[in-house]
Design a protein around this motif. Structure first.
Motif, PDB file in Angstrom:
ATOM      1  N   ALA A 130     -51.389 -21.265  66.035  1.00 23.18           N
ATOM      2  CA  ALA A 130     -50.532 -21.590  64.886  1.00 23.18           C
ATOM      3  C   ALA A 130     -49.059 -21.387  65.224  1.00 23.18           C
ATOM      4  CB  ALA A 130     -50.921 -20.732  63.681  1.00 23.18           C
ATOM      5  N   ARG A 131     -48.743 -20.258  65.826  1.00 21.19           N
ATOM      6  CA  ARG A 131     -47.301 -20.024  66.034  1.00 21.19           C
ATOM      7  C   ARG A 131     -46.728 -20.937  67.109  1.00 21.19           C
ATOM      8  NH1 ARG A 131     -45.596 -14.678  69.248  1.00 21.19           N
ATOM      9  NH2 ARG A 131     -47.112 -14.804  70.909  1.00 21.19           N
ATOM     10  N   LEU A 132     -47.563 -21.261  68.131  1.00 13.17           N
ATOM     11  CA  LEU A 132     -47.059 -22.166  69.164  1.00 13.17           C
ATOM     12  C   LEU A 132     -46.904 -23.579  68.609  1.00 13.17           C
ATOM     13  CD1 LEU A 132     -49.041 -20.725  72.209  1.00 13.17           C
ATOM     14  CD2 LEU A 132     -46.565 -20.579  71.820  1.00 13.17           C
ATOM     15  N   VAL A 179     -58.496 -14.348  58.681  1.00 17.29           N
ATOM     16  CA  VAL A 179     -57.969 -15.691  58.974  1.00 17.29           C
ATOM     17  C   VAL A 179     -57.418 -16.313  57.686  1.00 17.29           C
ATOM     18  CG1 VAL A 179     -58.662 -18.043  59.628  1.00 17.29           C
ATOM     19  CG2 VAL A 179     -59.362 -16.100  61.045  1.00 17.29           C
ATOM     20  N   GLU A 180     -58.112 -16.118  56.582  1.00 23.79           N
ATOM     21  CA  GLU A 180     -57.617 -16.683  55.313  1.00 23.79           C
ATOM     22  C   GLU A 180     -56.308 -16.000  54.888  1.00 23.79           C
ATOM     23  OE1 GLU A 180     -60.794 -16.937  52.413  1.00 23.79           O
ATOM     24  OE2 GLU A 180     -62.017 -18.156  53.773  1.00 23.79           O
ATOM     25  N   ALA A 181     -56.203 -14.692  55.148  1.00 20.61           N
ATOM     26  CA  ALA A 181     -54.942 -13.993  54.829  1.00 20.61           C
ATOM     27  C   ALA A 181     -53.810 -14.536  55.703  1.00 20.61           C
ATOM     28  CB  ALA A 181     -55.105 -12.490  55.047  1.00 20.61           C
ATOM     29  N   LEU A 182     -54.142 -14.815  56.967  1.00 26.54           N
ATOM     30  CA  LEU A 182     -53.131 -15.350  57.880  1.00 26.54           C
ATOM     31  C   LEU A 182     -52.676 -16.741  57.428  1.00 26.54           C
ATOM     32  CD1 LEU A 182     -51.532 -14.806  60.452  1.00 26.54           C
ATOM     33  CD2 LEU A 182     -53.537 -15.481  61.795  1.00 26.54           C
ATOM     34  N   THR A 183     -53.601 -17.536  56.911  1.00 20.83           N
ATOM     35  CA  THR A 183     -53.232 -18.851  56.369  1.00 20.83           C
ATOM     36  C   THR A 183     -52.176 -18.695  55.273  1.00 20.83           C
ATOM     37  OG1 THR A 183     -55.292 -19.965  56.935  1.00 20.83           O
ATOM     38  CG2 THR A 183     -54.141 -20.801  54.998  1.00 20.83           C
ATOM     39  N   ARG A 184     -52.408 -17.736  54.369  1.00 19.28           N
ATOM     40  CA  ARG A 184     -51.436 -17.534  53.278  1.00 19.28           C
ATOM     41  C   ARG A 184     -50.080 -17.093  53.827  1.00 19.28           C
ATOM     42  NH1 ARG A 184     -56.291 -15.473  50.914  1.00 19.28           N
ATOM     43  NH2 ARG A 184     -55.840 -13.340  51.557  1.00 19.28           N
ATOM     44  N   ASN A 185     -50.116 -16.140  54.767  1.00 22.20           N
ATOM     45  CA  ASN A 185     -48.847 -15.592  55.264  1.00 22.20           C
ATOM     46  C   ASN A 185     -48.085 -16.574  56.154  1.00 22.20           C
ATOM     47  OD1 ASN A 185     -49.474 -13.354  53.829  1.00 22.20           O
ATOM     48  ND2 ASN A 185     -49.972 -12.057  55.580  1.00 22.20           N
ATOM     49  N   LEU A 186     -48.839 -17.337  56.977  1.00 22.25           N
ATOM     50  CA  LEU A 186     -48.173 -18.375  57.784  1.00 22.25           C
ATOM     51  C   LEU A 186     -47.479 -19.363  56.861  1.00 22.25           C
ATOM     52  CD1 LEU A 186     -50.979 -19.116  60.422  1.00 22.25           C
ATOM     53  CD2 LEU A 186     -48.647 -18.397  60.993  1.00 22.25           C
ATOM     54  N   SER A 187     -48.186 -19.751  55.804  1.00 18.13           N
ATOM     55  CA  SER A 187     -47.618 -20.721  54.866  1.00 18.13           C
ATOM     56  C   SER A 187     -46.351 -20.179  54.210  1.00 18.13           C
ATOM     57  CB  SER A 187     -48.659 -21.090  53.813  1.00 18.13           C
ATOM     58  OG  SER A 187     -48.078 -21.910  52.831  1.00 18.13           O
ATOM     59  N   GLU A 189     -44.243 -18.235  55.367  1.00 15.08           N
ATOM     60  CA  GLU A 189     -43.107 -18.266  56.296  1.00 15.08           C
ATOM     61  C   GLU A 189     -42.748 -19.689  56.732  1.00 15.08           C
ATOM     62  OE1 GLU A 189     -43.640 -15.577  59.569  1.00 15.08           O
ATOM     63  OE2 GLU A 189     -43.995 -13.851  58.271  1.00 15.08           O
ATOM     64  N   LEU A 190     -43.756 -20.562  56.848  1.00 16.79           N
ATOM     65  CA  LEU A 190     -43.523 -21.877  57.467  1.00 16.79           C
ATOM     66  C   LEU A 190     -43.253 -22.998  56.471  1.00 16.79           C
ATOM     67  CD1 LEU A 190     -46.256 -21.716  60.275  1.00 16.79           C
ATOM     68  CD2 LEU A 190     -43.792 -21.350  60.506  1.00 16.79           C
ATOM     69  N   ALA A 191     -43.774 -22.880  55.264  1.00 19.74           N
ATOM     70  CA  ALA A 191     -43.588 -23.979  54.300  1.00 19.74           C
ATOM     71  C   ALA A 191     -42.107 -24.285  54.056  1.00 19.74           C
ATOM     72  CB  ALA A 191     -44.338 -23.688  53.006  1.00 19.74           C
ATOM     73  N   PRO A 192     -41.235 -23.262  54.021  1.00 17.20           N
ATOM     74  CA  PRO A 192     -39.811 -23.606  53.865  1.00 17.20           C
ATOM     75  C   PRO A 192     -39.273 -24.463  55.009  1.00 17.20           C
ATOM     76  CG  PRO A 192     -40.172 -21.254  53.470  1.00 17.20           C
ATOM     77  CD  PRO A 192     -41.457 -21.802  54.016  1.00 17.20           C
ATOM     78  N   HIS A 193     -39.991 -24.491  56.139  1.00 13.50           N
ATOM     79  CA  HIS A 193     -39.574 -25.319  57.285  1.00 13.50           C
ATOM     80  C   HIS A 193     -40.341 -26.637  57.335  1.00 13.50           C
ATOM     81  CE1 HIS A 193     -37.293 -21.922  58.781  1.00 13.50           C
ATOM     82  NE2 HIS A 193     -38.326 -21.170  58.453  1.00 13.50           N
ATOM     83  N   GLY A 194     -41.029 -26.986  56.254  1.00 12.24           N
ATOM     84  CA  GLY A 194     -41.719 -28.276  56.180  1.00 12.24           C
ATOM     85  C   GLY A 194     -43.122 -28.271  56.756  1.00 12.24           C
TER      86      GLY A 194
END
Ligand SMILES: NC(=O)c1ccc[n+]([C@@H]2O[C@H](COP(=O)([O-])OP(=O)(O)OC[C@H]3O[C@@H](n4cnc5c(N)ncnc54)[C@H](OP(=O)(O)O)[C@@H]3O)[C@@H](O)[C@H]2O)c1
Length: 262
Positions: free
Chosen positions: A124-126, A164-172, A174-179
């Motif tokens: 995900a991060r890469l 993994v589901e918690a990571l989905t929420r947290n990635l989102s 942080e990343l949703a503001p970047h599209g």
């Protein structure tokens, strides 16, 4: 073709879900880059896609190896110019014996938690670093119903899926503001997959039931009175990866057909 022009990477593309999702992405026009730990099963999927008129490339990539994933994404973006979809469908083999938590050693308990979270985090991060350049992209992962419901004899599998589901929420977050959208899929057991056939057969035997009786019991808990098909899971993956799901991020789609309440 709702994924026309999209570039997708799939990890674990030789597996049942990874392969079905890869075929469905390609059928909707995506250019797919298929990766797996072993080449042969991934090549079978690629051949199907190419004979159906699609475009697929194959590579051996261990989705737990940060440098290997980074090198591959460098290569991919070099030739395709962009990355739109990252789909992580890796799966550990079923444990040889299913022990209750009170009898499980710490290493066996930790293995799925470390494996699934590490692989999802790395891929995900890469991907996010490449997607942020275009302010667009979708990162996806697969979990299973023990993330949300008490399920005996699944060891660290339930905590792994919940993480993994918690990571989905947290990635989102942080990343949703970047599209970049981040969306998970949570299918229930799909009987046509080798993984589920093997594990359900084990549970059935332990409960003194046949495979058919066991499946019927599980199907009886769904609103449809049947279990999901791979094509249904792949169809949802296509929709969530497409721009039609632009309003969907930070969540995991519940594909349990009513057997698991929201
Ligand atoms: N099948 C279902 O009904 C179902 C339902 C709900 C959730 N899920 C979840 O969905 C995921 C995939 O399930 P599946 O049925 O598609 O499993 P599968 O058929 O066993 O496929 C898993 C794939 O992941 C690959 N893989 C494992 N470790 C890898 C790594 N480090 N790097 C790259 N590839 C790796 C495997 O490749 P090798 O064999 O070459 O190692 C295999 O091709 C699992 O997490 C599973 O828990 C499945």
């Amino acid at each position: 073709m709702i994924l026309q022009g999209k570039v997708a990477v799939i990890y674990g593309a030789g597996g049942a879900i990874g392969g079905a999702v890869a075929r469905a992405f390609a059928a909707e026009g995506a250019r797919v880059f298929l990766t797996g730990r072993h080449r042969a099963p991934v090549e079978t999927v690629a051949k199907d896609i190419v004979s159906a008129g699609g475009t697929a490339e194959v590579a051996e990539v261990d989705a737990l190896d940060e440098q290997a994933v980074d090198r591959y994404l460098q290569y991919l973006t070099g030739i395709a110019g962009r990355l739109d979809i990252s789909f992580n469908a890796i799966g550990l083999p079923n444990p040889k014996t299913r022990l209750p938590l009170a009898e499980l050693d710490a290493e066996a308990f930790s293995l799925p938690i470390v494996t699934y979270t590490r692989s999802y985090f790395l891929t995900a991060r890469l991907a996010a670093r490449r997607m942020a350049v275009n302010r667009s992209g979708v990162i996806m992962a697969v979990t299973a119903t023990p993330s949300r419901t008490g399920t005996p004899l699944t060891g660290g599998g339930g905590p792994a899926m919940a993480a993994v589901e918690a990571l989905t929420r947290n990635l989102s977050a942080e990343l949703a503001p970047h599209g970049i959208r981040v969306v998970g899929l949570r299918p229930q057991g799909i009987p046509e997959t080798a993984r589920i056939k093997e594990s359900f057969e084990g549970y059935a035997k332990a409960s003194g039931m046949t495979w058919d009786q066991f499946q019927e019991g599980l199907a009886g808990r769904t609103h449809t009175h049947r279990l999901s098909a791979l094509a249904e899971v792949a169809g949802m993956a296509v929709l969530m990866a497409s721009d039609r799901a632009s309003g969907m991020t930070g969540t995991t789609v519940n594909l349990s057909m009513g057997s698991l309440d929201d």
